[in-house]
Design a protein around this motif. Sequence first.
Motif, short mmCIF file in Angstrom:
data_model
loop_
_atom_site.label_atom_id
_atom_site.label_comp_id
_atom_site.label_asym_id
_atom_site.label_seq_id
_atom_site.Cartn_x
_atom_site.Cartn_y
_atom_site.Cartn_z
N ASN A 165 0.82 -1.23 0.00
CA ASN A 165 0.00 0.00 0.00
C ASN A 165 0.84 1.27 0.00
O ASN A 165 0.37 2.33 -0.40
CB ASN A 165 -1.03 0.00 1.15
N PHE A 166 2.10 1.16 0.45
CA PHE A 166 3.05 2.28 0.34
C PHE A 166 4.37 1.72 -0.21
O PHE A 166 5.32 1.51 0.54
CB PHE A 166 3.24 2.97 1.70
N MET A 170 7.26 3.00 2.77
CA MET A 170 7.55 2.03 3.82
C MET A 170 8.96 1.45 3.67
O MET A 170 9.54 0.97 4.63
CB MET A 170 6.51 0.90 3.85
N ARG A 173 11.11 4.46 5.15
CA ARG A 173 10.89 4.68 6.60
C ARG A 173 11.66 3.64 7.41
O ARG A 173 11.98 3.86 8.57
CB ARG A 173 9.38 4.61 6.90
N THR A 240 5.87 -4.33 8.06
CA THR A 240 4.58 -3.64 8.03
C THR A 240 3.61 -4.52 7.28
O THR A 240 3.90 -4.95 6.16
CB THR A 240 4.69 -2.27 7.33
N GLU A 263 4.63 -3.03 12.49
CA GLU A 263 3.61 -2.00 12.25
C GLU A 263 2.45 -2.75 11.60
O GLU A 263 2.51 -3.13 10.44
CB GLU A 263 4.21 -0.92 11.34
N ARG A 291 -8.02 8.22 1.45
CA ARG A 291 -6.63 8.24 0.98
C ARG A 291 -6.26 6.84 0.48
O ARG A 291 -6.57 5.85 1.14
CB ARG A 291 -5.74 8.66 2.17
N VAL A 298 -3.84 3.44 8.73
CA VAL A 298 -4.36 4.49 9.61
C VAL A 298 -5.69 5.06 9.12
O VAL A 298 -6.19 6.04 9.65
CB VAL A 298 -3.33 5.64 9.80
N SER A 455 0.37 11.60 9.44
CA SER A 455 1.63 10.97 9.05
C SER A 455 2.65 12.00 8.62
O SER A 455 2.38 12.82 7.74
CB SER A 455 1.39 9.99 7.90
#
Length: 494
Positions: A165-166, A170, A173, A240, A263, A291, A298, A455
């Motif tokens: 999803n990211f 991710m 990060r 994650t 996460e 989003r 989140v 975020s």
Amino acid sequence: MGSISFPVQLKNPGLLDSRGLVAGEWKQAEGNKTFPVYEPSSGDVLYNVSDLSKNDFIAAIDSAHEGYKALYPGMTAKERGIVLRKWNDLILENIEDLTNILSLENGKTYAEAKGEVGYAASFVSWFAEEATRAYGDYIPSQYKNAMVFTVKEPVGVCGIITPWNFPAAMITRKIAPAIAAGCSVVIKPPSETPLSAIALAKLALEAGVPPACIHVVPTKDRQASLELATNPKVKKISFTGSTGVGKMLSQLAMGTMKKVSMELGGNAPFIVFEDANLDLAVEGALVCKFRSSGQTCVCANRIYAHRNIMDAFAAKLVARVKAMKLGRGIDEGTTQGPLVNKAAVNKVKSHVADALEKGGQLITGGKAPEGLKGFFFEPTVITGATQQMQVATDETFGPLAAIFPFESDEEVIQMANSTEFGLAGYFFSENVGRVMRVAGKLEVGMVGVNTGLISACETPFGGVKESGVGREGSMYGLAEYQNIKAVTIGNLHE
Ligand code: SIN
């Protein structure tokens, strides 16, 4: 490579690659085995990527184990910071290409994808600075003529497992603090979206990350990737993804007492109190529910609106939701992309059907749109949701805004906390006393008050309860990749 022509002509075509990165070599799988990466907005194959094996994980881990000294003590903290700064600059120089790759493989809109690449770069830039602030302590000793000090040392080889999803943020990060601390990394990118990870690794090498310190091992073989959780040379796992997989990885990692950062899933409450500014609350709901088409950990999953303002809030929200335009992420005018795959669409469908069966009212959306080929679902609003519905307990991970009425603060806080998850929570109120009280009572790692956007690289990201352990980004993110060594020096004066 890839064997399929990419839909967009990149300015820097070298960023697109189907191979993994192992021990400084761009590597195809044995027998040229590949797996398809699909474009969610059509369901067609976008690219074929090398399907690496358990042996490739072992080779990458061995190389990372041998090689991490190139970062620590081979480089000073300042030098690691300079490499990260260069990586940040290269990401921003290539932002258009990275955005196109990300939008095509994930489906999110061009604007969201570009926002994500910027977000990804922000972690690199943040940890470029944090690298030089890995301070230790001086501790007064209870023993005569003795002193104690601490040193922050890198944990060593880190296994990094990231979600679709990211696809960019991710990765950075997790990797930026690892490199800042002096660790080497072996990344298992998501099989749905591996192309962003490969492109970012190319830029990391160009920026000067030593080849033995960054590895990318794309695979479809889950069993092979478990090597990251079991191999004793790996000292840390950062993951994650879902709570179920996080628990399984943590259990495996404990076999060799690895440090873990997890996460995991969320089920965020989003509360609109009677005294809320409704326009702000609608903006917040749009940002944090829709989003990435509702596919963030989140995202608001349960929208609680005070009974006296529920209809007014719902009407304003629905007007905005109806104006959304579904389409291919890279196409101009698209404001909502597809979901990642068919299973994701089916999950939203089943949450909608369950809510309607249990008395919810469908206000807009509610089905897969006609005439669009990919994995789309209409942005949906349902009112009259109850705690008995699936959406109350299970993360939808899609564009369903379920609105639950409530009457008192005690009731809504009890409902908000009645979940095993505790990642994020949001509420809207103009009453400062209520703001302080409710922020304290929500059992989550992150609270958004009068905003749906929480975020940022400087804000600690992470959850409580079964939403995980550890914090990413922020002044706390570096410590996840460090061990503290205490040095006691005795008999100093005699
Ligand atoms: C996630 O969904 O896992 C990350 C969301 C964010 O960083 O905002």
